[in-house]
Design a protein around this motif. Structure first.
Motif, PDB file in Angstrom:
ATOM      1  N   PRO A   1       0.798  -1.236   0.000  1.00  0.00           N
ATOM      2  CA  PRO A   1       0.000   0.000   0.000  1.00  0.00           C
ATOM      3  C   PRO A   1       0.830   1.285   0.000  1.00  0.00           C
ATOM      4  CG  PRO A   1      -0.472  -1.342   1.949  1.00  0.00           C
ATOM      5  CD  PRO A   1       0.572  -2.038   1.169  1.00  0.00           C
ATOM      6  N   SER A   2       2.131   1.193   0.269  1.00  0.00           N
ATOM      7  CA  SER A   2       2.942   2.412   0.294  1.00  0.00           C
ATOM      8  C   SER A   2       3.310   2.895  -1.106  1.00  0.00           C
ATOM      9  CB  SER A   2       4.224   2.169   1.109  1.00  0.00           C
ATOM     10  OG  SER A   2       5.032   1.218   0.454  1.00  0.00           O
ATOM     11  N   ILE A   3       2.992   2.105  -2.133  1.00  0.00           N
ATOM     12  CA  ILE A   3       3.291   2.501  -3.515  1.00  0.00           C
ATOM     13  C   ILE A   3       2.284   3.549  -3.958  1.00  0.00           C
ATOM     14  CG2 ILE A   3       3.354   1.718  -5.905  1.00  0.00           C
ATOM     15  CD1 ILE A   3       4.344  -0.948  -4.940  1.00  0.00           C
ATOM     16  N   ASP A   4       2.792   4.604  -4.533  1.00  0.00           N
ATOM     17  CA  ASP A   4       1.947   5.680  -5.031  1.00  0.00           C
ATOM     18  C   ASP A   4       1.622   5.419  -6.500  1.00  0.00           C
ATOM     19  OD1 ASP A   4       0.590   8.056  -5.209  1.00  0.00           O
ATOM     20  OD2 ASP A   4       2.395   9.263  -5.516  1.00  0.00           O
ATOM     21  N   THR A   5       0.351   5.464  -6.849  1.00  0.00           N
ATOM     22  CA  THR A   5      -0.048   5.183  -8.232  1.00  0.00           C
ATOM     23  C   THR A   5       0.426   6.273  -9.193  1.00  0.00           C
ATOM     24  OG1 THR A   5      -2.199   6.215  -7.825  1.00  0.00           O
ATOM     25  CG2 THR A   5      -2.063   3.826  -7.581  1.00  0.00           C
ATOM     26  N   ALA A   6       0.607   7.500  -8.703  1.00  0.00           N
ATOM     27  CA  ALA A   6       1.118   8.573  -9.559  1.00  0.00           C
ATOM     28  C   ALA A   6       2.546   8.263 -10.004  1.00  0.00           C
ATOM     29  CB  ALA A   6       1.064   9.912  -8.836  1.00  0.00           C
ATOM     30  N   ASP A   7       3.348   7.700  -9.084  1.00  0.00           N
ATOM     31  CA  ASP A   7       4.713   7.318  -9.452  1.00  0.00           C
ATOM     32  C   ASP A   7       4.711   6.202 -10.487  1.00  0.00           C
ATOM     33  OD1 ASP A   7       5.792   9.167  -7.729  1.00  0.00           O
ATOM     34  OD2 ASP A   7       6.083   7.728  -6.088  1.00  0.00           O
ATOM     35  N   LEU A   8       3.799   5.256 -10.330  1.00  0.00           N
ATOM     36  CA  LEU A   8       3.707   4.174 -11.307  1.00  0.00           C
ATOM     37  C   LEU A   8       3.301   4.686 -12.676  1.00  0.00           C
ATOM     38  CD1 LEU A   8       2.062   1.271  -9.283  1.00  0.00           C
ATOM     39  CD2 LEU A   8       4.393   1.414 -10.124  1.00  0.00           C
ATOM     40  N   ASN A   9       2.353   5.593 -12.720  1.00  0.00           N
ATOM     41  CA  ASN A   9       1.931   6.156 -14.004  1.00  0.00           C
ATOM     42  C   ASN A   9       3.051   6.968 -14.658  1.00  0.00           C
ATOM     43  OD1 ASN A   9      -0.606   5.007 -13.894  1.00  0.00           O
ATOM     44  ND2 ASN A   9      -1.467   6.750 -12.764  1.00  0.00           N
ATOM     45  N   GLU A  10       3.830   7.683 -13.836  1.00  0.00           N
ATOM     46  CA  GLU A  10       4.965   8.430 -14.372  1.00  0.00           C
ATOM     47  C   GLU A  10       6.027   7.472 -14.925  1.00  0.00           C
ATOM     48  OE1 GLU A  10       8.343  11.379 -12.607  1.00  0.00           O
ATOM     49  OE2 GLU A  10       6.311  11.574 -11.819  1.00  0.00           O
ATOM     50  N   THR A  11       6.244   6.368 -14.249  1.00  0.00           N
ATOM     51  CA  THR A  11       7.195   5.358 -14.724  1.00  0.00           C
ATOM     52  C   THR A  11       6.728   4.749 -16.034  1.00  0.00           C
ATOM     53  OG1 THR A  11       7.813   4.871 -12.436  1.00  0.00           O
ATOM     54  CG2 THR A  11       8.395   3.233 -14.100  1.00  0.00           C
ATOM     55  N   LEU A  12       5.433   4.509 -16.156  1.00  0.00           N
ATOM     56  CA  LEU A  12       4.906   3.941 -17.390  1.00  0.00           C
ATOM     57  C   LEU A  12       5.042   4.908 -18.560  1.00  0.00           C
ATOM     58  CD1 LEU A  12       1.745   2.084 -16.081  1.00  0.00           C
ATOM     59  CD2 LEU A  12       3.949   1.129 -16.748  1.00  0.00           C
ATOM     60  N   SER A  13       4.884   6.196 -18.316  1.00  0.00           N
ATOM     61  CA  SER A  13       5.088   7.158 -19.404  1.00  0.00           C
ATOM     62  C   SER A  13       6.560   7.210 -19.799  1.00  0.00           C
ATOM     63  CB  SER A  13       4.584   8.541 -19.009  1.00  0.00           C
ATOM     64  OG  SER A  13       5.420   9.120 -18.042  1.00  0.00           O
TER      65      SER A  13
END
Length: 141
Positions: A49-61
């Motif tokens: 749960p400590s993973i931020d979805t905004a960081d994941l989306n930025e990584t995917l871009s």
């Protein structure tokens, strides 16, 4: 004078460039498959749960941009390397060396160093093309 060393380095550089282009295409295919990515994001967030979805989306871009950079730079470098090898076969040594150096710039600079090995091989082949002298040139008056 036979230029086997330059040809071998050029061919190995072309093969590695094509493999990098395939890696870039794979990155683009993964980015296109949004269902797979969304499933992976949901799994990662639910397990930690400590993973931020905004960081994941930025990584995917970033994966999308890197896929395009790898694909374009590798294809440009492979094309320049292929032209260099073909010019070597036609005994146009200086033109072949220039093509190898263009391939070095395309792969090494555009891919931000990810294509270090094929760029290094093209650089060595380009320098050898310019530095090695033809033995027949010394025999002519």
């Amino acid at each position: 004078m036979k230029r086997k060393a330059e040809s071998i380095l050029g061919i190995i550089g072309i093969v590695l460039s094509v493999l990098l282009a395939l890696l870039g295409i794979l990155m683009l295919v993964i980015d296109i498959n949004t269902d797979f990515l969304q499933n992976q994001i949901d799994t990662a967030v639910s397990s930690n749960p400590s993973i931020d979805t905004a960081d994941l989306n930025e990584t995917l871009s970033l994966v999308n941009k890197m896929g395009w950079m790898l694909t374009i730079s590798s294809l440009l470098g492979a094309g320049a390397g292929l032209a260099g090898v073909l010019f070597l076969k036609r005994q146009r040594i200086k033109v072949a060396g220039s093509c190898f150096l263009i391939g070095t710039a395309a792969i090494g600079l555009i891919s931000l160093g990810v294509g270090f090995l094929p760029a290094l091989l093209f650089l060595i082949a380009g320098i050898m093309s310019f530095a090695r002298k033809d033995n027949n040139a010394y025999l002519q008056p």
